[in-house]
Design a protein around this motif. Structure first.
Motif, PDB file in Angstrom:
ATOM      1  N   GLY A 456       0.829  -1.193   0.000  1.00 29.25           N
ATOM      2  CA  GLY A 456       0.000   0.000   0.000  1.00 29.25           C
ATOM      3  C   GLY A 456       0.867   1.246   0.000  1.00 29.25           C
ATOM      4  N   PRO A 457       0.695   2.153   0.972  1.00 29.19           N
ATOM      5  CA  PRO A 457       1.461   3.405   0.985  1.00 29.19           C
ATOM      6  C   PRO A 457       2.855   3.266   1.599  1.00 29.19           C
ATOM      7  N   VAL A 458       3.249   2.047   1.977  1.00 29.06           N
ATOM      8  CA  VAL A 458       4.531   1.821   2.639  1.00 29.06           C
ATOM      9  C   VAL A 458       5.442   0.996   1.738  1.00 29.06           C
ATOM     10  N   ALA A 459       6.732   1.285   1.781  1.00 28.92           N
ATOM     11  CA  ALA A 459       7.719   0.488   1.042  1.00 28.92           C
ATOM     12  C   ALA A 459       8.831   0.081   1.992  1.00 28.92           C
ATOM     13  N   TYR A 460       9.393  -1.102   1.729  1.00 25.71           N
ATOM     14  CA  TYR A 460      10.552  -1.591   2.468  1.00 25.71           C
ATOM     15  C   TYR A 460      11.652  -1.883   1.453  1.00 25.71           C
ATOM     16  N   VAL A 461      12.830  -1.357   1.702  1.00 22.91           N
ATOM     17  CA  VAL A 461      13.952  -1.496   0.781  1.00 22.91           C
ATOM     18  C   VAL A 461      15.155  -2.016   1.549  1.00 22.91           C
ATOM     19  N   VAL A 462      15.787  -3.064   1.014  1.00 18.49           N
ATOM     20  CA  VAL A 462      17.005  -3.622   1.605  1.00 18.49           C
ATOM     21  C   VAL A 462      18.173  -3.288   0.693  1.00 18.49           C
ATOM     22  N   THR A 463      19.203  -2.638   1.242  1.00 15.47           N
ATOM     23  CA  THR A 463      20.456  -2.439   0.521  1.00 15.47           C
ATOM     24  C   THR A 463      21.559  -3.177   1.273  1.00 15.47           C
ATOM     25  N   PHE A 464      22.654  -3.502   0.560  1.00 11.94           N
ATOM     26  CA  PHE A 464      23.693  -4.305   1.213  1.00 11.94           C
ATOM     27  C   PHE A 464      25.019  -4.161   0.491  1.00 11.94           C
ATOM     28  N   ARG A 465      26.072  -4.135   1.278  1.00 13.40           N
ATOM     29  CA  ARG A 465      27.431  -4.390   0.833  1.00 13.40           C
ATOM     30  C   ARG A 465      28.205  -5.083   1.951  1.00 13.40           C
ATOM     31  N   GLN A 466      28.129  -4.522   3.163  1.00 12.69           N
ATOM     32  CA  GLN A 466      28.715  -5.179   4.324  1.00 12.69           C
ATOM     33  C   GLN A 466      27.668  -5.435   5.401  1.00 12.69           C
ATOM     34  N   THR A 467      26.736  -4.488   5.584  1.00 14.43           N
ATOM     35  CA  THR A 467      25.623  -4.688   6.501  1.00 14.43           C
ATOM     36  C   THR A 467      24.327  -4.498   5.737  1.00 14.43           C
ATOM     37  N   ASP A 468      23.221  -4.813   6.393  1.00 14.06           N
ATOM     38  CA  ASP A 468      21.914  -4.828   5.734  1.00 14.06           C
ATOM     39  C   ASP A 468      21.035  -3.733   6.319  1.00 14.06           C
ATOM     40  N   PRO A 469      20.993  -2.543   5.709  1.00 15.92           N
ATOM     41  CA  PRO A 469      19.994  -1.568   6.143  1.00 15.92           C
ATOM     42  C   PRO A 469      18.621  -1.937   5.567  1.00 15.92           C
ATOM     43  N   LEU A 470      17.664  -2.145   6.450  1.00 12.52           N
ATOM     44  CA  LEU A 470      16.272  -2.304   6.046  1.00 12.52           C
ATOM     45  C   LEU A 470      15.596  -0.962   6.263  1.00 12.52           C
ATOM     46  N   TYR A 471      15.246  -0.301   5.159  1.00 14.10           N
ATOM     47  CA  TYR A 471      14.599   1.001   5.233  1.00 14.10           C
ATOM     48  C   TYR A 471      13.089   0.828   5.159  1.00 14.10           C
ATOM     49  N   SER A 472      12.371   1.587   5.962  1.00 18.22           N
ATOM     50  CA  SER A 472      10.921   1.703   5.798  1.00 18.22           C
ATOM     51  C   SER A 472      10.616   3.096   5.289  1.00 18.22           C
ATOM     52  N   LEU A 473       9.717   3.190   4.291  1.00 17.28           N
ATOM     53  CA  LEU A 473       9.414   4.454   3.632  1.00 17.28           C
ATOM     54  C   LEU A 473       7.915   4.700   3.650  1.00 17.28           C
ATOM     55  N   ASP A 474       7.547   5.949   3.840  1.00 22.65           N
ATOM     56  CA  ASP A 474       6.152   6.372   3.770  1.00 22.65           C
ATOM     57  C   ASP A 474       5.933   7.041   2.421  1.00 22.65           C
ATOM     58  N   LEU A 475       5.066   6.438   1.575  1.00 19.81           N
ATOM     59  CA  LEU A 475       4.795   6.964   0.242  1.00 19.81           C
ATOM     60  C   LEU A 475       3.372   7.509   0.141  1.00 19.81           C
ATOM     61  N   THR A 476       2.775   7.824   1.293  1.00 18.66           N
ATOM     62  CA  THR A 476       1.385   8.305   1.302  1.00 18.66           C
ATOM     63  C   THR A 476       1.219   9.541   0.445  1.00 18.66           C
ATOM     64  N   ASP A 477       2.141  10.488   0.591  1.00 22.57           N
ATOM     65  CA  ASP A 477       2.128  11.700  -0.218  1.00 22.57           C
ATOM     66  C   ASP A 477       3.058  11.488  -1.405  1.00 22.57           C
ATOM     67  N   PRO A 478       2.524  11.317  -2.633  1.00 24.50           N
ATOM     68  CA  PRO A 478       3.389  11.044  -3.783  1.00 24.50           C
ATOM     69  C   PRO A 478       4.426  12.129  -4.027  1.00 24.50           C
ATOM     70  N   GLY A 479       4.126  13.349  -3.622  1.00 21.98           N
ATOM     71  CA  GLY A 479       5.046  14.447  -3.851  1.00 21.98           C
ATOM     72  C   GLY A 479       6.135  14.568  -2.800  1.00 21.98           C
ATOM     73  N   ALA A 480       6.001  13.813  -1.705  1.00 18.99           N
ATOM     74  CA  ALA A 480       6.983  13.923  -0.630  1.00 18.99           C
ATOM     75  C   ALA A 480       7.206  12.583   0.057  1.00 18.99           C
ATOM     76  N   PRO A 481       7.658  11.573  -0.690  1.00 15.01           N
ATOM     77  CA  PRO A 481       7.984  10.302  -0.030  1.00 15.01           C
ATOM     78  C   PRO A 481       9.140  10.500   0.941  1.00 15.01           C
ATOM     79  N   ARG A 482       9.161   9.715   2.032  1.00 14.47           N
ATOM     80  CA  ARG A 482      10.191   9.934   3.038  1.00 14.47           C
ATOM     81  C   ARG A 482      10.556   8.630   3.735  1.00 14.47           C
ATOM     82  N   VAL A 483      11.791   8.581   4.226  1.00 11.30           N
ATOM     83  CA  VAL A 483      12.254   7.459   5.042  1.00 11.30           C
ATOM     84  C   VAL A 483      11.736   7.649   6.453  1.00 11.30           C
ATOM     85  N   THR A 484      11.125   6.609   7.010  1.00 10.11           N
ATOM     86  CA  THR A 484      10.588   6.698   8.373  1.00 10.11           C
ATOM     87  C   THR A 484      11.381   5.870   9.369  1.00 10.11           C
ATOM     88  N   GLY A 485      12.159   4.900   8.903  1.00 15.25           N
ATOM     89  CA  GLY A 485      12.917   4.071   9.825  1.00 15.25           C
ATOM     90  C   GLY A 485      14.018   3.326   9.109  1.00 15.25           C
TER      91      GLY A 485
END
Length: 639
Positions: A456-485
């Motif tokens: 829905g309005p939330v996205a989870y993104v995993v990036t990696f090279r040495q550690t694994d940041p799991l980002y949570s994103l709020d996409l409720t406002d299409p004009g201002a998506p933001r990282v929340t955690g």
């Protein structure tokens, strides 16, 4: 005007074709202009005015892309096909049951990306029968009696098909099997040196109401990219390289060889770029070629491939000509919704950073409408910087398209000053263009995306090279998506699966502090608080690896019992996921395969549930298992 290709703003839901155009060009093309907000200038599709116009433009684009050794510097051997399609399909199982009646037992389905869109896989079930395609043979299994009730040889004389995957779509008593067919010989019996893929896409429509039998076949030049089934319409995407016979010699300089190859292109007819097809139904056999009036191009093209979208109604007894539409472009990934189809890829571009040229990639997105059966309709196009990890990097929600990409150099050294980072962009449609509504960037600097999941309005993104940041994103406002955690842990997740009660399951690899992988891991995350994602539990098997990390179809989850089944090594590991725990139940294995008096390893590749029985599938057979104990309750050999 070809199939409404120069479309203006239109209502309805959209289908996007994200095309990789020019990945095999001799030199990267200049980067298209970038606006002040970081968005890429939209790129539309244009129809050709005539076949002569198409040939002129295709020759020019291909000549600019070719090098001394063809497109991309490689040779492939191609042989023309021989014989009618489907003639060799042999049905077995005269004792096959008629179409099952009554209510179907509770059963699992393919782990698809979107609800209402079926994706082709190695096995399908409707609860009353299990249909598999292994070893070049379609088999129908009755899960109630635990026996094979019908078989159909799909190899059509091509023994290689016994060792390659055939995927299928299932709709009622119809199965559509997708496979690749290697042509057997040229008219002269001698293989030619030609640029183009080995073999053709081959489709077989099978009637399952009794003993399996072939109703219709379809064959087209090129390889299958992927397919989707919505309602009764299956759309199959095929990628074809031009049939160009470049001289096979090493005389002269690279410039001279390139000149000879351009001479071949200058003499080629339009047929080199327009795929031929053949279809049969009963005793009928028809041939044809994708027409110039069905062909379009993006503003930038290389002439090195043609993408064809085919549409088939599986509620009928024939496939017909597929009502093809073509785009002079490339594609590698398909994502679809109930009314949309997205094909994703990237092409190289040259950018200038700190006064130095560097090569990056952009992803082109061409959007089509498939809300109605039949031929898709072009709606809009655009581009975004970077490349996609897979179809899960795309998501259509509330009239917007969300796209997660990685840009720059992940490992350093190749592109000074171009350290990688990732971003999520939200695109909106303006007329016939896809433009940026908003973006959030700076994710995982020096890393790349390994997994994306939109809920829905939330996205989870995993990036990696040495550690694994799991980002949570709020996409409720299409004009201002933001990282929340953000959660940093060792290892990474290559596939993310949503669970009830605000939890998320990740399948990937554990790693040490230096990023060296340590074996398969399953992580249970609590994501109920957007600003504080955290891991509840972890299951880790040292030195293990799971195909579900890269192929979500291999992943099975049952929310009623918390059962998770995923391939690890040669077997299937059964786990039970509780509210805050992950526990192992046991392992399901299959015997090795006996082919031509040789024992070969037979890994278990898929699992499904019918009623209260877990079924696992490999090349050697199907095993019925009690999922609560991992105890075998039945075995059906297929070799």
């Amino acid at each position: 005007m070809a199939w409404g290709i120069k479309a203006t703003a239109a209502g309805g839901t959209l289908v996007a074709l994200t095309l990789l155009a020019g990945s095999m060009s001799a030199a990267p093309a200049p980067a298209p202009p970038v606006g002040t907000d970081g968005r890429m200038v939209p790129v539309g599709l244009v129809s050709f005015d005539s076949c002569a116009d198409a040939l002129t433009e295709l020759r020019a684009a291909a000549a600019a892309s070719v090098g001394p050794y063809g497109f991309g510097g490689g040779w492939r051997t191609f042989s023309d096909r021989g014989g009618a399609l489907g003639a060799g399909a042999v049905a077995k199982g005269s004792e096959a049951l008629s179409a099952p009646t009554g209510a179907a037992p509770e059963h699992s389905t393919t782990n698809n990306h979107e609800v209402g869109v079926d994706e082709p896989d190695l096995v399908k079930t409707d609860g009353r029968r299990i249909v598999t395609t292994t070893g070049g043979v379609l088999r129908v299994v009755d899960p109630a009696s635990r026996r094979i009730t019908g078989e159909l040889d799909l190899t059509d004389g091509h023994e290689r098909l016994r060792w390659t995957d055939q995927r299928l779509l299932l709709l009622g008593d119809r199965a559509l099997v997708l496979t690749e067919a290697t042509p057997r010989e040229t008219p002269t019996g001698v293989a030619r040196r030609i640029w183009g893929p080995l073999g053709d896409t081959r489709l077989v429509l099978v009637d399952l109401s009794g003993a399996p039998r072939v109703l219709a076949t379809y064959r087209i030049q090129g390889r299958t990219v992927d397919a989707r089934l919505t309602g009764t319409t299956a759309r199959v995407v095929v990628n074809s390289s031009p049939r160009l016979e470049f001289p096979f010699d090493r005389d002269g300089s690279d410039r001279e060889r390139t000149a000879r190859n351009r001479g071949v292109i200058a003499r080629a007819g339009i047929g080199a770029w327009l795929p031929e097809y053949e279809w049969t139904a009963g005793g009928e056999r028809h041939t044809g070629r994708v027409g110039c009036d069905r062909l379009s191009r993006p503003a930038r093209m290389t002439g090195t491939s043609t993408l064809t979208v085919l549409s088939f109604d599986l509620a009928t007894d024939r496939l017909g000509d597929g009502d093809p539409v073509g785009v002079v472009a490339d594609a590698s990934t398909v994502y679809g919704t109930a009314t949309s189809l997205y094909l994703a890829g990237a092409r190289p571009v040259v950018a200038t950073t700190r006064g130095r040229p560097s090569t990056d990639e952009v992803t082109e997105i061409h959007q089509f409408d498939t809300a109605s059966p039949g031929r898709p309709r072009f709606v809009a196009s655009g581009t975004v910087p970077g490349w996609l990890i897979n179809q899960y990097a795309l998501s259509e929600w509330n009239g917007h398209l969300r796209v997660a990409t990685t840009t720059g150099d992940v490992w350093g050294g190749r592109q000074q000053g171009r350290t990688s980072e990732s971003a999520v962009r939200v695109l909106r449609r303006e007329g016939g263009s896809l433009v940026s509504a908003g973006m959030v960037g700076g994710l995982g600097r020096g890393e790349r995306i390994y997994a994306v999941r939109y809920l829905g309005p939330v996205a989870y993104v995993v990036t990696f090279r040495q550690t694994d940041p799991l980002y949570s994103l709020d996409l409720t406002d299409p004009g201002a998506p933001r990282v929340t955690g953000e959660l940093k842990i060792t290892g990474y997740s290559g596939y993310l699966h949503p669970l009830p009660e605000g939890r998320l399951l990740g399948v990937g690899q554990e790693a040490d502090a230096r990023g060296r992988t340590q074996g398969v891991q399953v992580s249970l995350f609590d994501v109920r608080e957007p600003g504080r994602p955290h891991r509840l539990d972890q299951w880790h098997l040292p030195r293990g690896w799971s195909g579900a990390e890269h192929d979500p179809h291999a992943f099975l989850y049952r929310p009623d019992s918390g059962l998770v089944a995923l391939p690890v090594g040669g077997g299937i590991r059964l786990l039970r996921v509780g509210s805050d725990t992950v526990r192992e139940i046991g392992e399901v294995t299959h015997p090795s395969t006996d082919r031509e008096n040789r024992r070969t390893w037979s890994p278990v590749r898929r699992s499904l549930v019918v009623g209260d029985v877990l079924w696992t599938v490999s090349a050697s057979g199907l095993r019925a298992t009690d999922p609560t104990t991992a105890r075998s309750v039945g075995w059906i050999a297929t070799t």
